[in-house]
Scaffold this active site. Sequence first.
Site, mmCIF file in Angstrom:
data_model
loop_
_atom_site.group_PDB
_atom_site.id
_atom_site.type_symbol
_atom_site.label_atom_id
_atom_site.label_comp_id
_atom_site.label_asym_id
_atom_site.label_seq_id
_atom_site.Cartn_x
_atom_site.Cartn_y
_atom_site.Cartn_z
ATOM 1 N N ASN A 161 -12.924 9.716 -3.025
ATOM 2 C CA ASN A 161 -13.294 8.721 -4.029
ATOM 3 C C ASN A 161 -13.327 7.356 -3.349
ATOM 4 O OD1 ASN A 161 -13.264 10.677 -6.091
ATOM 5 N ND2 ASN A 161 -11.043 10.501 -6.253
ATOM 6 N N CYS A 175 0.858 -1.180 0.000
ATOM 7 C CA CYS A 175 0.000 0.000 0.000
ATOM 8 C C CYS A 175 0.899 1.236 0.000
ATOM 9 C CB CYS A 175 -0.913 0.012 1.222
ATOM 10 S SG CYS A 175 -1.804 1.568 1.394
ATOM 11 N N ASP A 201 -0.596 16.215 -3.162
ATOM 12 C CA ASP A 201 -0.849 15.236 -4.217
ATOM 13 C C ASP A 201 0.230 15.396 -5.287
ATOM 14 O OD1 ASP A 201 -3.659 13.600 -5.269
ATOM 15 O OD2 ASP A 201 -2.057 13.993 -6.724
ATOM 16 N N CYS A 248 0.451 3.558 3.021
ATOM 17 C CA CYS A 248 1.074 3.011 4.230
ATOM 18 C C CYS A 248 2.586 3.248 4.180
ATOM 19 C CB CYS A 248 0.804 1.516 4.360
ATOM 20 S SG CYS A 248 -0.827 1.110 5.041
ATOM 21 N N GLY A 304 -14.099 6.111 -8.480
ATOM 22 C CA GLY A 304 -12.883 6.763 -8.963
ATOM 23 C C GLY A 304 -11.669 6.583 -8.069
ATOM 24 N N HIS A 307 -8.396 8.197 1.918
ATOM 25 C CA HIS A 307 -7.780 9.523 1.846
ATOM 26 C C HIS A 307 -8.824 10.528 1.429
ATOM 27 C CE1 HIS A 307 -7.294 7.556 -2.079
ATOM 28 N NE2 HIS A 307 -7.400 8.752 -2.638
ATOM 29 N N HIS A 336 -6.302 3.117 0.145
ATOM 30 C CA HIS A 336 -6.053 3.516 1.550
ATOM 31 C C HIS A 336 -6.848 4.804 1.704
ATOM 32 C CE1 HIS A 336 -3.016 4.078 5.061
ATOM 33 N NE2 HIS A 336 -3.863 5.109 5.132
HETATM 34 P P1 AMP Z 1 -7.830 8.460 -5.774
HETATM 35 O O1 AMP Z 1 -8.200 8.388 -7.209
HETATM 36 O O2 AMP Z 1 -8.843 9.211 -4.965
HETATM 37 O O3 AMP Z 1 -7.454 7.113 -5.204
HETATM 38 O O4 AMP Z 1 -6.555 9.390 -5.716
HETATM 39 C C1 AMP Z 1 -5.253 8.956 -5.508
HETATM 40 C C2 AMP Z 1 -4.413 10.189 -5.559
HETATM 41 O O5 AMP Z 1 -3.133 9.869 -5.065
HETATM 42 C C3 AMP Z 1 -4.206 10.752 -6.976
HETATM 43 O O6 AMP Z 1 -4.685 12.102 -7.031
HETATM 44 C C4 AMP Z 1 -2.692 10.672 -7.187
HETATM 45 O O7 AMP Z 1 -2.176 11.775 -7.890
HETATM 46 C C5 AMP Z 1 -2.178 10.620 -5.761
HETATM 47 N N1 AMP Z 1 -0.905 9.935 -5.578
HETATM 48 C C6 AMP Z 1 -0.566 8.709 -6.020
HETATM 49 N N2 AMP Z 1 0.682 8.394 -5.613
HETATM 50 C C7 AMP Z 1 1.126 9.451 -4.882
HETATM 51 C C8 AMP Z 1 2.347 9.743 -4.193
HETATM 52 N N3 AMP Z 1 3.361 8.873 -4.177
HETATM 53 N N4 AMP Z 1 2.468 10.929 -3.568
HETATM 54 C C9 AMP Z 1 1.449 11.812 -3.598
HETATM 55 N N5 AMP Z 1 0.273 11.596 -4.213
HETATM 56 C C10 AMP Z 1 0.121 10.433 -4.855
HETATM 57 ZN ZN ZN Z 2 -2.451 1.559 3.521
#
Ligand code: AMP
Ligand code: ZN
Length: 122
Positions: A91, A5, A31, A8, A97, A104, A102
């Site tokens: 989401n 994850c 992000d 995590c 989406g 957020h 995890h």
């Molecule tokens: P979701 O579609 O709501 O699961 O959004 C996941 C979000 O995590 C997306 O907006 C990605 O740009 C962001 N994301 C993915 N990997 C990372 C990372 N290593 N650091 C910061 N943001 C990330």
């Molecule tokens: Zn996690």
Amino acid sequence: MSENCIFCKIAAGDIPAKKVYEDADFLAFHDINPAAPIHLLVIPKKHVASLAHVKDEDGPWLGRMMVLMQKLASDNGCTPGHEGGFRVVANTGREGGQEVDHLHFHILGGPRPWNKRAAPAA
Ligand code: AMP
Ligand code: ZN
């Protein structure tokens, strides 16, 4: 900690992130692919897969997370007051989406127009 994850791993410090806030229970960071001038992610440090996985007993820490978000928004440049504000998005599941499994919350803010990227900002 859930294996494989990415959030995590960020919470454990194994993957770098631009952190803006951390306490015993929560972490907030930028992000990596922002959809608005200000785009933060707030996570619980413990692994919870999504908002569809929370239970009644999670209410207290979820409430604290909700209250934390206004502070994160204002501390990180979201415009105050009615003409400013911010958007919070969670989401949930594939049709919702969600890409990272995890829990957020996205905090999006700053002057419009924002990127029209469908996932968090629509
Ligand atoms: P979701 O579609 O709501 O699961 O959004 C996941 C979000 O995590 C997306 O907006 C990605 O740009 C962001 N994301 C993915 N990997 C990372 C990372 N290593 N650091 C910061 N943001 C990330
Ligand atoms: Zn996690």
